[in-house]
Scaffold this motif. Structure first.
Motif, PDB file in Angstrom:
ATOM      1  N   SER A 230       4.324  -9.368   3.559  1.00 44.85           N
ATOM      2  CA  SER A 230       3.493 -10.388   2.921  1.00 44.85           C
ATOM      3  C   SER A 230       4.132 -10.938   1.659  1.00 44.85           C
ATOM      4  CB  SER A 230       2.111  -9.810   2.596  1.00 44.85           C
ATOM      5  OG  SER A 230       2.202  -8.818   1.589  1.00 44.85           O
ATOM      6  N   GLY A 231       5.242 -10.317   1.243  1.00 46.01           N
ATOM      7  CA  GLY A 231       5.953 -10.809   0.065  1.00 46.01           C
ATOM      8  C   GLY A 231       5.446 -10.262  -1.246  1.00 46.01           C
ATOM      9  N   ASP A 232       4.674  -9.172  -1.213  1.00 45.43           N
ATOM     10  CA  ASP A 232       4.153  -8.571  -2.442  1.00 45.43           C
ATOM     11  C   ASP A 232       5.297  -7.934  -3.223  1.00 45.43           C
ATOM     12  OD1 ASP A 232       2.790  -7.262  -4.446  1.00 45.43           O
ATOM     13  OD2 ASP A 232       1.209  -6.521  -3.127  1.00 45.43           O
ATOM     14  N   THR A 233       5.452  -8.338  -4.470  1.00 44.30           N
ATOM     15  CA  THR A 233       6.563  -7.826  -5.287  1.00 44.30           C
ATOM     16  C   THR A 233       6.348  -6.379  -5.727  1.00 44.30           C
ATOM     17  OG1 THR A 233       5.503  -8.768  -7.267  1.00 44.30           O
ATOM     18  CG2 THR A 233       7.146 -10.131  -6.125  1.00 44.30           C
TER      19      THR A 233
ATOM     20  N   ASP B   4      -0.466  12.551   8.036  1.00 42.85           N
ATOM     21  CA  ASP B   4      -1.258  11.416   8.534  1.00 42.85           C
ATOM     22  C   ASP B   4      -1.569  10.436   7.409  1.00 42.85           C
ATOM     23  OD1 ASP B   4      -1.226  12.501  11.066  1.00 42.85           O
ATOM     24  OD2 ASP B   4      -3.191  13.490  10.866  1.00 42.85           O
ATOM     25  N   GLY B   5      -1.941  10.979   6.245  1.00 46.10           N
ATOM     26  CA  GLY B   5      -2.214  10.108   5.103  1.00 46.10           C
ATOM     27  C   GLY B   5      -0.984   9.352   4.645  1.00 46.10           C
ATOM     28  N   LEU B   6       0.158  10.039   4.598  1.00 46.73           N
ATOM     29  CA  LEU B   6       1.404   9.376   4.218  1.00 46.73           C
ATOM     30  C   LEU B   6       1.788   8.300   5.234  1.00 46.73           C
ATOM     31  CD1 LEU B   6       3.467  12.504   3.096  1.00 46.73           C
ATOM     32  CD2 LEU B   6       2.583  10.708   1.606  1.00 46.73           C
ATOM     33  N   GLN B   7       1.543   8.583   6.516  1.00 41.62           N
ATOM     34  CA  GLN B   7       1.854   7.612   7.563  1.00 41.62           C
ATOM     35  C   GLN B   7       0.989   6.359   7.416  1.00 41.62           C
ATOM     36  OE1 GLN B   7       4.269   7.911  10.031  1.00 41.62           O
ATOM     37  NE2 GLN B   7       3.776   5.789  10.531  1.00 41.62           N
ATOM     38  N   ASP B   8      -0.295   6.539   7.135  1.00 38.46           N
ATOM     39  CA  ASP B   8      -1.181   5.388   6.940  1.00 38.46           C
ATOM     40  C   ASP B   8      -0.724   4.533   5.767  1.00 38.46           C
ATOM     41  OD1 ASP B   8      -2.724   6.194   9.066  1.00 38.46           O
ATOM     42  OD2 ASP B   8      -4.231   7.217   7.829  1.00 38.46           O
TER      43      ASP B   8
ATOM     44  N   ARG C 129       5.884   0.967  -4.922  1.00 35.93           N
ATOM     45  CA  ARG C 129       5.056   1.818  -4.066  1.00 35.93           C
ATOM     46  C   ARG C 129       5.914   2.606  -3.080  1.00 35.93           C
ATOM     47  NH1 ARG C 129       0.283  -0.294  -0.004  1.00 35.93           N
ATOM     48  NH2 ARG C 129      -0.651   1.752   0.436  1.00 35.93           N
ATOM     49  N   ILE C 130       6.977   1.996  -2.585  1.00 34.51           N
ATOM     50  CA  ILE C 130       7.885   2.706  -1.672  1.00 34.51           C
ATOM     51  C   ILE C 130       8.532   3.887  -2.384  1.00 34.51           C
ATOM     52  CG2 ILE C 130      10.030   2.509  -0.354  1.00 34.51           C
ATOM     53  CD1 ILE C 130       9.300  -0.420   0.175  1.00 34.51           C
ATOM     54  N   TYR C 131       9.002   3.663  -3.618  1.00 34.40           N
ATOM     55  CA  TYR C 131       9.653   4.740  -4.369  1.00 34.40           C
ATOM     56  C   TYR C 131       8.688   5.904  -4.615  1.00 34.40           C
ATOM     57  CZ  TYR C 131      13.755   1.839  -5.353  1.00 34.40           C
ATOM     58  OH  TYR C 131      14.898   1.079  -5.239  1.00 34.40           O
ATOM     59  N   LEU C 132       7.441   5.591  -4.989  1.00 33.08           N
ATOM     60  CA  LEU C 132       6.468   6.648  -5.271  1.00 33.08           C
ATOM     61  C   LEU C 132       6.125   7.432  -4.011  1.00 33.08           C
ATOM     62  CD1 LEU C 132       4.035   4.790  -7.722  1.00 33.08           C
ATOM     63  CD2 LEU C 132       5.789   6.467  -8.282  1.00 33.08           C
ATOM     64  N   LEU C 133       5.920   6.727  -2.900  1.00 32.47           N
ATOM     65  CA  LEU C 133       5.585   7.416  -1.656  1.00 32.47           C
ATOM     66  C   LEU C 133       6.773   8.232  -1.151  1.00 32.47           C
ATOM     67  CD1 LEU C 133       2.991   7.528   0.054  1.00 32.47           C
ATOM     68  CD2 LEU C 133       4.086   5.937   1.635  1.00 32.47           C
ATOM     69  N   SER C 134       7.980   7.736  -1.361  1.00 33.82           N
ATOM     70  CA  SER C 134       9.171   8.493  -0.963  1.00 33.82           C
ATOM     71  C   SER C 134       9.258   9.803  -1.733  1.00 33.82           C
ATOM     72  CB  SER C 134      10.435   7.656  -1.203  1.00 33.82           C
ATOM     73  OG  SER C 134      10.441   6.499  -0.393  1.00 33.82           O
ATOM     74  N   GLN C 135       8.873   9.780  -3.008  1.00 39.41           N
ATOM     75  CA  GLN C 135       8.886  11.009  -3.802  1.00 39.41           C
ATOM     76  C   GLN C 135       7.902  12.032  -3.250  1.00 39.41           C
ATOM     77  OE1 GLN C 135      10.900  11.908  -6.542  1.00 39.41           O
ATOM     78  NE2 GLN C 135       9.958  13.862  -5.980  1.00 39.41           N
ATOM     79  N   GLU C 136       6.733  11.559  -2.789  1.00 39.31           N
ATOM     80  CA  GLU C 136       5.767  12.474  -2.193  1.00 39.31           C
ATOM     81  C   GLU C 136       6.319  13.097  -0.915  1.00 39.31           C
ATOM     82  OE1 GLU C 136       3.040  13.122  -3.962  1.00 39.31           O
ATOM     83  OE2 GLU C 136       3.832  11.663  -5.380  1.00 39.31           O
TER      84      GLU C 136
ATOM     85  N   LYS D  25       2.305   4.385   4.634  1.00 39.87           N
ATOM     86  CA  LYS D  25       3.567   3.741   5.035  1.00 39.87           C
ATOM     87  C   LYS D  25       3.294   2.466   5.821  1.00 39.87           C
ATOM     88  CE  LYS D  25       5.724   4.492   8.628  1.00 39.87           C
ATOM     89  NZ  LYS D  25       5.948   3.801   9.948  1.00 39.87           N
ATOM     90  N   ASP D  26       2.302   2.513   6.714  1.00 37.94           N
ATOM     91  CA  ASP D  26       1.932   1.321   7.474  1.00 37.94           C
ATOM     92  C   ASP D  26       1.423   0.220   6.547  1.00 37.94           C
ATOM     93  OD1 ASP D  26       2.615   2.694   9.753  1.00 37.94           O
ATOM     94  OD2 ASP D  26       0.551   3.287  10.234  1.00 37.94           O
ATOM     95  N   GLY D  27       0.652   0.626   5.534  1.00 40.68           N
ATOM     96  CA  GLY D  27       0.178  -0.351   4.560  1.00 40.68           C
ATOM     97  C   GLY D  27       1.315  -0.982   3.773  1.00 40.68           C
TER      98      GLY D  27
END
Length: 372
Positions: free
Chosen positions: A222-225, A207-211, A230-237, A213-215
């Protein structure tokens, strides 16, 4: 991101201690109680493994519907050595006991069953999954739970005081009232219950990972560089969760394969099927989450390329606009005697007008084509 996994060959005496590791001057605390006819007894506190065993055997006569649970919240090398000596454990099993950071597994050494479980806790502020390791030893009618980190299997922090630990187990005792039928099946039932408890800790993690991911999705659009990192770090988790739960799934498969060989009751096999079903759900959700993050990364790469393409259009447009007056200035800057309008009184204003006019025309053209 997830903790760096330590190699299995690094001894426990040399690895970095957790916040609950005991100092050499402190005695270990063992919490034990006898479960008789599905009813957990009062909690006993001792400082030695042999003392905990003798206390339970003295206070309760062994029956087919009773078994002992011993919990070691904070182990020490001396305590592990005592367990190995009292139970005369196999040397390979002793080696496993003295090494943390192992994958979930189940092994049988003579009459001792050794299980490594891992529960999970999601630290939302750091977007990090922390895995908590537990070593389970089962021999005859005794199940020993050795905590390697700062939490119990259900994810609750291990209290510092004995009174707080007693309060925790009194609450657990109340929760067991709904499991009386299960606990009547012996120490294997408690093992399966602990396995189910460990698996259930992965659902809040997902659930935390899903939240998060939505963020990340909102961050990408929004175009945040910073979204890519953040995607790479969350993918590792997510990958760490997949690896751990895959080993847990293999553990349940080995338990199921040994059901007939070791005469596991049918009721327990049904309970194991329920645990397997929960694990299947965890694996499926983690796999879907990993795929979603992969797709978000592709979308982010596409959006970055699109933004770079727009930037290149603007750069190219301004380069063309600046090139026009440069070309005119270069032509009229050549040192030739015979040039049109070279000595004309209006030659200079005409050259400036051409520069400005050509630049304006190019700007309008690029604006219409949405390059500017």
């Amino acid at each position: 991101m997830a903790r760096v996994r330590r190699h299995k060959s690094e001894p426990i005496s040399k690895r970095k201690r957790s916040t609950v590791a005991l100092r050499e001057s402190e005695k270990p605390v063992l919490l034990s109680h006898r479960i008789v006819d599905s009813e957990p007894g009062d909690l006993s506190v001792s400082s030695a493994f042999a003392e905990a065993l003798a206390q339970q055997q003295t206070d309760h006569s062994p029956t087919s519907a009773s078994f002992t649970q011993i919990v070691v919240p904070k182990s020490t090398p001396e305590l592990l050595a005592e367990v190995a000596s009292v139970w005369e454990l196999h040397p390979v099993l002793v080696e496993d006991l003295f090494h943390a950071n192992q994958r979930p597994k189940i092994d049988r050494y003579d009459d001792v069953l050794f299980v490594v479980l891992k529960s999970a806790v999601y630290i939302d502020s750091a977007e990090e999954v922390e895995f908590k390791e537990f070593h389970l030893l089962m021999k005859d009618d005794v199940l020993v739970i050795i905590c390697q980190d700062d939490r119990f299997i259900d994810g609750s922090p291990i209290p510092q005081g004995v009174e707080d630990m007693d309060a925790y187990f009194r609450e657990e005792k109340r929760q067991w009232t709904s499991d009386r039928e299960l606990l009547s099946l012996g120490p294997e039932a408690l093992l399966y219950r602990l396995l189910d408890t460990a698996v259930d800790t992965y659902f809040p993690v997902l659930d935390g990972l899903q939240d998060d991911k939505d963020g990340i999705e909102r961050q990408v659009f929004s175009g945040d560089t910073a979204a890519a990192a953040r995607i790479y770090l969350l993918s590792q988790e997510v990958i760490d969760v997949l690896h751990t739960t895959t080993h847990l799934n293999r553990l349940t498969q080995r338990l199921g394969n040994g059901a007939a060989k070791y005469s596991i009751p049918t009721e327990l096999q049904a309970y194991l099927d329920d645990v397997t079903d929960h694990l299947t759900r965890v694996l499926a959700e983690a796999a879907e989450l990993r795929e979603a993050l992969s797709q978000i990364l592709n979308v982010n790469s596409t959006l970055v390329a699109q933004r770079q393409n727009e930037d290149m259009k603007k750069i190219s447009g301004w380069a063309a606009i600046l090139f026009a007056p440069t070309l005119i200035g270069a032509i009229y800057g050549m040192n030739f005697d015979d040039m049109p309008e070279l000595h004309w009184a209006f030659g200079y204003p005409m050259a400036l007008g051409l520069m400005v006019g050509l630049g304006v025309v190019l700007y309008i053209v690029f604006k219409v084509k949405k390059w500017m």
